[in-house]
Write a protein that holds these residues in place. Structure first.
Motif, PDB file in Angstrom:
ATOM      1  N   GLU A   1      -9.315   5.198   6.529  1.00 24.58           N
ATOM      2  CA  GLU A   1      -8.604   5.609   7.747  1.00 24.58           C
ATOM      3  C   GLU A   1      -9.509   6.356   8.725  1.00 24.58           C
ATOM      4  OE1 GLU A   1      -6.074   4.078   8.119  1.00 24.58           O
ATOM      5  OE2 GLU A   1      -5.247   3.690   6.124  1.00 24.58           O
TER       6      GLU A   1
ATOM      7  N   HIS B   1     -10.346  -2.219   9.328  1.00 23.35           N
ATOM      8  CA  HIS B   1     -10.001  -2.223   7.901  1.00 23.35           C
ATOM      9  C   HIS B   1     -10.526  -3.462   7.173  1.00 23.35           C
ATOM     10  CE1 HIS B   1      -7.790   1.445   7.495  1.00 23.35           C
ATOM     11  NE2 HIS B   1      -6.768   1.089   8.260  1.00 23.35           N
TER      12      HIS B   1
ATOM     13  N   TYR C   1      -6.964  10.572   8.680  1.00 25.33           N
ATOM     14  CA  TYR C   1      -7.259   9.753   9.864  1.00 25.33           C
ATOM     15  C   TYR C   1      -8.205  10.531  10.778  1.00 25.33           C
ATOM     16  CZ  TYR C   1      -3.521   6.466   8.535  1.00 25.33           C
ATOM     17  OH  TYR C   1      -2.757   5.525   7.896  1.00 25.33           O
TER      18      TYR C   1
ATOM     19  N   GLN D   1       0.824  -1.211   0.000  1.00 28.97           N
ATOM     20  CA  GLN D   1       0.000   0.000   0.000  1.00 28.97           C
ATOM     21  C   GLN D   1       0.865   1.270   0.000  1.00 28.97           C
ATOM     22  OE1 GLN D   1      -2.081   1.445   3.643  1.00 28.97           O
ATOM     23  NE2 GLN D   1      -3.958   0.933   2.542  1.00 28.97           N
ATOM     24  N   PRO D   2       0.565   2.261  -0.799  1.00 33.73           N
ATOM     25  CA  PRO D   2      -0.538   2.298  -1.757  1.00 33.73           C
ATOM     26  C   PRO D   2      -0.151   1.921  -3.186  1.00 33.73           C
ATOM     27  CG  PRO D   2       0.356   4.494  -1.438  1.00 33.73           C
ATOM     28  CD  PRO D   2       1.167   3.570  -0.569  1.00 33.73           C
TER      29      PRO D   2
ATOM     30  N   PHE E   1       5.441   2.266   9.266  1.00 34.36           N
ATOM     31  CA  PHE E   1       4.225   2.408  10.076  1.00 34.36           C
ATOM     32  C   PHE E   1       4.092   1.175  10.951  1.00 34.36           C
ATOM     33  CE2 PHE E   1       2.556  -0.231   6.699  1.00 34.36           C
ATOM     34  CZ  PHE E   1       3.192   0.267   5.571  1.00 34.36           C
TER      35      PHE E   1
ATOM     36  N   GLY F   1       1.201  -0.962  11.518  1.00 35.67           N
ATOM     37  CA  GLY F   1       0.448  -2.103  11.008  1.00 35.67           C
ATOM     38  C   GLY F   1      -0.092  -1.802   9.628  1.00 35.67           C
ATOM     39  N   LEU F   2      -0.447  -2.850   8.919  1.00 29.76           N
ATOM     40  CA  LEU F   2      -1.028  -2.683   7.581  1.00 29.76           C
ATOM     41  C   LEU F   2      -2.059  -3.774   7.349  1.00 29.76           C
ATOM     42  CD1 LEU F   2      -0.966  -1.113   4.885  1.00 29.76           C
ATOM     43  CD2 LEU F   2       0.678  -2.807   4.081  1.00 29.76           C
ATOM     44  N   GLU F   3      -3.229  -3.345   6.843  1.00 26.73           N
ATOM     45  CA  GLU F   3      -4.395  -4.210   6.759  1.00 26.73           C
ATOM     46  C   GLU F   3      -4.375  -5.174   5.580  1.00 26.73           C
ATOM     47  OE1 GLU F   3      -4.266  -0.871   6.339  1.00 26.73           O
ATOM     48  OE2 GLU F   3      -5.638  -0.175   4.785  1.00 26.73           O
TER      49      GLU F   3
ATOM     50  N   HIS G   1      -8.214  -0.494  15.161  1.00 26.52           N
ATOM     51  CA  HIS G   1      -8.088   0.242  13.897  1.00 26.52           C
ATOM     52  C   HIS G   1      -7.837  -0.740  12.745  1.00 26.52           C
ATOM     53  CE1 HIS G   1      -6.390   3.699  11.389  1.00 26.52           C
ATOM     54  NE2 HIS G   1      -5.883   2.638  10.782  1.00 26.52           N
ATOM     55  N   GLU G   2      -6.887  -1.628  12.930  1.00 30.08           N
ATOM     56  CA  GLU G   2      -6.554  -2.565  11.839  1.00 30.08           C
ATOM     57  C   GLU G   2      -7.695  -3.546  11.586  1.00 30.08           C
ATOM     58  OE1 GLU G   2      -4.185  -2.023   9.901  1.00 30.08           O
ATOM     59  OE2 GLU G   2      -3.064  -0.577  11.104  1.00 30.08           O
TER      60      GLU G   2
ATOM     61  N   PHE H   1      -1.147  10.117   3.628  1.00 30.66           N
ATOM     62  CA  PHE H   1      -1.332   9.441   4.918  1.00 30.66           C
ATOM     63  C   PHE H   1      -1.202  10.402   6.102  1.00 30.66           C
ATOM     64  CE2 PHE H   1      -0.635   5.826   2.113  1.00 30.66           C
ATOM     65  CZ  PHE H   1      -1.657   4.981   2.537  1.00 30.66           C
TER      66      PHE H   1
HETATM   67  N1  ARG Z   1      -3.092   1.765   6.240  1.00 29.37           N
HETATM   68  C1  ARG Z   1      -2.142   1.687   7.329  1.00 29.37           C
HETATM   69  C2  ARG Z   1      -2.965   1.868   8.586  1.00 29.37           C
HETATM   70  O1  ARG Z   1      -3.259   2.970   8.967  1.00 29.37           O
HETATM   71  C3  ARG Z   1      -1.087   2.721   7.309  1.00 29.37           C
HETATM   72  C4  ARG Z   1      -0.227   2.755   6.173  1.00 29.37           C
HETATM   73  C5  ARG Z   1       0.528   4.032   6.103  1.00 29.37           C
HETATM   74  N2  ARG Z   1       1.459   4.146   5.054  1.00 29.37           N
HETATM   75  C6  ARG Z   1       1.474   3.559   3.873  1.00 29.37           C
HETATM   76  N3  ARG Z   1       2.410   3.855   3.018  1.00 29.37           N
HETATM   77  N4  ARG Z   1       0.632   2.676   3.497  1.00 29.37           N
HETATM   78  O2  ARG Z   1      -3.465   0.941   9.088  1.00 29.37           O
END
Ligand code: ARG
Ligand code: ZN
Length: 512
Positions: free
Chosen positions: A361, A342, A421, A173-174, A309, A311-313, A338-339, A416
């Motif tokens: 977000e 997603h 958010y 992402q992204p 970052f 975490g990532l979903e 939060h995750e 981001f």
């Molecule tokens: N989507 C992720 C989260 O907030 C954050 C990713 C932030 N940065 C990125 N380059 N995807 O759960």
């Protein structure tokens, strides 16, 4: 994959809402596709100008076809720490094609076949241009095979690979999934996925979805994972490491399992054990969990540059920095929520363009914060209620619009930022204040049901809010989402917005 709504396709059907309002310009970007009758190359031949014209990343994605499914085959070579891969892409042509392009960066491509015939190929900019032996007629389903090698440790302008001492994980992402596999790398084109991972027997390969077969040959184990639900390329996860699979009881029909670095499994267990309770809480608010399974994948690295970052979903398997999870519940519960959110907002319902990121977000932080305050955990500002946090955020509203643009009009540099958010939370809070909690909850659930397994635009959210509430919220939400000034907050006429200074204050993501 074409979604249930006709205007979510990339065939250039006009957007109904594209007349008038300047603020709607971001929703109109799909209309610019050229109609073509004669066989044409998928791109214009103009390098980076090729793409779907996303408002944030115009060069991402490709015209001329609709990706239906990906069959990805990754073989991890422990000796060189490289990956030999084959990507199979099944796609439907949207016009006669003498050629077409896939997004690709940093891939050492060995060969390409289209419908079993060797095809010419060339890499330019971030595209793999393919010329099949025979032109592909309009409406045909073609199968493209790409054989390539990738190095997770390669230095690229941007990369979706997360190298670890024992293998790798993915954070695409992204705009970086195409450093992992050639694809139509845009969230508007979700597709079905089957992913095969081969690794030496002492390592364990995982990917999104469910494990559907395991075969062992000459010291190598191949595991095949099939995703029940369609997926955006940005959400693909593939990982190899010294992993242990931790199953845990969950709701009927949902498999809960974490994939944990074996040496860290005991340490991480207190955090991982929080998921079932969080899932119960969230299902009461958003409805049934929309995917086949859920779990965390704490990758075996805490390197600050592994990914920028916490975490990532990635779909069904949220990527985490492991050390983050070795903290007390009050420090991680809100982020884990939060995750988890997603899975609904981001994965099941995917933004149609990157300008719609606030839908991911904003919602993820909204429920993450609610969960926090319900439990009495003070936030990063020491505040203990959503109202107090929103009053603080409201005061910063004009400054954030100045620094990071309106909530639903980001650019690549500020995508981001906290504006997507907490700025998104503020929009949702304003809506909830205007329509009341019960109507707000119905808007949320209706939106999720309408767009499940598809993509949605900001306008789709506005439409659902108006439909469900029985009042035209177009003007109200447009001001909140696209205005350069912060509108009045319903129910809080006393709230004030601070004076804007020219010094930017909001770079980087906001902390819960
Ligand atoms: N989507 C992720 C989260 O907030 C954050 C990713 C932030 N940065 C990125 N380059 N995807 O759960
Ligand atoms: Zn998020």
């Amino acid at each position: 994959m074409t979604t249930t709504r006709p205007r979510a396709t990339r065939t250039g059907a006009p957007f109904g809402a594209c007349t008038g309002a300047l603020v709607m310009a971001a929703a109109c970007w799909l209309t610019a596709l050229p109609p073509a009758t004669a066989a044409t190359p998928g791109g214009t031949g103009l390098g980076r100008a090729n793409g779907l014209g996303d408002p944030v990343f115009p060069a991402l994605g490709n015209t001329g076809y609709d990706a239906l499914r990906y069959d990805l085959d990754f073989v991890y070579r422990a000796g060189t720490r490289t990956v030999d891969a084959t990507a199979g892409i099944t796609a439907r042509s949207l016009r006669p094609l003498s050629g077409f392009e896939l997004d690709a960066l940093g891939l050492d491509v060995h060969s390409v076949q289209v419908d079993g015939q060797p095809a010419h190929f060339a890499l330019h900019d971030e595209k793999l241009a393919v010329t099949p032996a025979n032109p592909v007629p309009s409406g045909a389903v073609m199968t493209v095979q790409v054989q390539y090698t990738a190095d997770p440790r390669a230095a690229l302008p941007h990369s979706g690979w997360v190298p670890t001492p024992d293998g790798f994980a993915i954070a695409g992402q992204p705009d970086s999934a195409h450093t992992v596999f050639p694809c139509n790398d845009h969230p508007s084109d979700k597709a079905d996925f089957t992913i095969r991972v081969t690794a030496p027997d002492d390592l364990y390969g995982v990917a999104n979805g469910s494990l559907t077969s395991t075969t062992e040959q000459q010291g190598q184990t191949t595991r095949t994972y099939t995703s029940r639900d369609p997926m955006a390329t940005e959400l693909v996860q593939v990982s190899v490491g010294h992993y242990t699979v931790r199953d845990r009881p969950g709701p009927v029909g949902v498999r809960l399992r974490d994939i944990v670095p074996t040496a860290r499994a005991a340490d991480l267990e207190p955090a991982l054990a929080l998921t079932p309770g969080q899932l119960d809480w969230l299902q009461q608010r958003l409805g049934a969990f929309p995917l086949e399974s859920y779990g965390l994948l704490p990758a075996n690295t805490d390197a600050p540059d592994a990914f920028g970052f916490t975490g990532l979903e990635t779909q069904t398997l949220t990527l985490y920095k492991p050390n983050f999870l070795r903290q007390p519940e009050s420090a991680i519960g809100s982020h884990m929520m939060h995750e988890l959110v997603h899975s609904w907002f981001g994965d099941s319902v995917t933004p149609q363009s990157w300008a719609d990121l606030w839908l991911n977000e904003g919602h993820a932080d909204f429920y993450g914060l609610l969960y926090r305050y319900e439990r009495g955990w003070p936030d990063s500002l020491g505040l203990t209620s959503l109202e107090a946090r929103m009053k603080d955020t409201y005061a910063k509203g004009d400054q954030w619009r100045h620094d990071s643009g309106p909530v639903a009009a980001p650019d690549a540099a500020d995508l981001f930022d906290g504006q997507r958010y907490l700025g998104g939370v503020l929009v949702l809070y304003a809506l909830r204040e205007k329509v009341g909690e019960a109507t707000f909850a119905r808007i949320e659930q209706t939106f999720l049901q309408r767009h499940r397994n598809g993509t949605a635009t900001t306008q789709d959210y506005i439409t659902t809010a108006s439909d469900v509430s029985g009042q035209d919220l177009g003007g109200f939400l447009t001001d909140w989402l696209y205005g350069t000034h912060t509108p009045p907050m319903p129910g809080h006429p006393d709230w004030t917005v601070s004076h804007t200074t020219t010094v930017a204050t909001t770079r980087g993501t906001a902390t819960l």
